[in-house]
Design a protein around this motif. Structure first.
Motif, PDB file in Angstrom:
ATOM      1  N   GLU A 290      31.201  34.743  27.408  1.00 36.83           N
ATOM      2  CA  GLU A 290      31.071  34.563  28.984  1.00 36.83           C
ATOM      3  C   GLU A 290      29.745  35.187  29.368  1.00 36.83           C
ATOM      4  O   GLU A 290      29.255  36.365  29.070  1.00 36.83           O
ATOM      5  N   PRO A 291      28.914  34.661  30.259  1.00 36.08           N
ATOM      6  CA  PRO A 291      27.882  35.383  30.532  1.00 36.08           C
ATOM      7  C   PRO A 291      28.023  36.512  31.473  1.00 36.08           C
ATOM      8  O   PRO A 291      28.909  36.671  32.156  1.00 36.08           O
ATOM      9  N   LEU A 292      27.132  37.711  31.348  1.00 40.25           N
ATOM     10  CA  LEU A 292      27.435  38.965  31.918  1.00 40.25           C
ATOM     11  C   LEU A 292      26.499  38.910  33.375  1.00 40.25           C
ATOM     12  O   LEU A 292      25.365  38.936  33.267  1.00 40.25           O
ATOM     13  N   TYR A 293      27.078  38.992  34.828  1.00 36.80           N
ATOM     14  CA  TYR A 293      26.291  38.763  35.533  1.00 36.80           C
ATOM     15  C   TYR A 293      26.239  40.307  36.292  1.00 36.80           C
ATOM     16  O   TYR A 293      25.260  40.349  37.084  1.00 36.80           O
ATOM     17  N   HIS A 294      27.074  41.116  35.872  1.00 35.62           N
ATOM     18  CA  HIS A 294      27.050  42.654  36.422  1.00 35.62           C
ATOM     19  C   HIS A 294      27.463  43.273  35.299  1.00 35.62           C
ATOM     20  O   HIS A 294      28.343  43.309  34.504  1.00 35.62           O
TER      21      HIS A 294
ATOM     22  N   GLU B 186      31.782  43.293  41.064  1.00 35.09           N
ATOM     23  CA  GLU B 186      30.935  42.809  42.045  1.00 35.09           C
ATOM     24  C   GLU B 186      30.574  43.436  43.224  1.00 35.09           C
ATOM     25  O   GLU B 186      29.631  43.372  43.976  1.00 35.09           O
ATOM     26  N   GLY B 187      31.645  44.066  43.864  1.00 33.04           N
ATOM     27  CA  GLY B 187      31.601  44.493  45.097  1.00 33.04           C
ATOM     28  C   GLY B 187      31.209  46.086  45.171  1.00 33.04           C
ATOM     29  O   GLY B 187      31.804  46.729  45.833  1.00 33.04           O
ATOM     30  N   LEU B 188      30.458  46.154  44.639  1.00 35.17           N
ATOM     31  CA  LEU B 188      30.022  47.980  44.766  1.00 35.17           C
ATOM     32  C   LEU B 188      28.773  48.174  45.822  1.00 35.17           C
ATOM     33  O   LEU B 188      28.435  49.290  46.170  1.00 35.17           O
ATOM     34  N   LEU B 189      28.219  47.131  46.301  1.00 33.48           N
ATOM     35  CA  LEU B 189      27.133  47.329  47.438  1.00 33.48           C
ATOM     36  C   LEU B 189      27.847  46.975  48.625  1.00 33.48           C
ATOM     37  O   LEU B 189      28.674  46.401  49.224  1.00 33.48           O
ATOM     38  N   ARG B 190      27.199  48.158  49.644  1.00 33.91           N
ATOM     39  CA  ARG B 190      27.839  48.422  50.992  1.00 33.91           C
ATOM     40  C   ARG B 190      27.094  47.005  51.804  1.00 33.91           C
ATOM     41  O   ARG B 190      26.078  46.496  51.344  1.00 33.91           O
TER      42      ARG B 190
END
Length: 96
Positions: free
Chosen positions: A50-54, A59-63
């Motif tokens: 599977e491709p690694l995107y993060h 994914e939800g670490l940005l405010r």
């Protein structure tokens, strides 16, 4: 695109409009090491991976991007070297 055999270092230098001196042999060795590395990477079997995107796996670490309080115009211009009609005046950098 030319094959590896067709594209010599001298031809690349000529196309790039650069002259190679004593560093040509070292550059040739470095290019060959890079080619071997690329060949090794191309041999990797990636079926079912599977491709690694993060990198963190999440994914939800940005405010949420929301504007915060800002300075009023007067305070923002306090440290400007030169102000005219409420705007910072910078030295001219482009010739006409």
């Amino acid at each position: 695109m030319a094959s590896r055999e067709d594209m010599s270092l001298e031809k690349l230098a000529w196309l790039s409009r650069i002259s190679l001196g004593e560093e040509a042999e070292e550059l040739r060795r470095r290019i060959e090491r890079a080619r071997r590395l690329i060949d090794k990477l191309l041999e990797a079997r990636l079926e079912g991976v599977e491709p690694l995107y993060h990198s963190t796996g999440s994914e939800g670490l940005l405010r949420e991007d929301k504007p915060s309080g800002s300075l009023d115009r007067e305070r923002a211009l306090l440290n400007a070297a030169r102000v005219e009609k409420g705007f910072v005046v910078a030295p001219r950098t482009v010739e006409e």
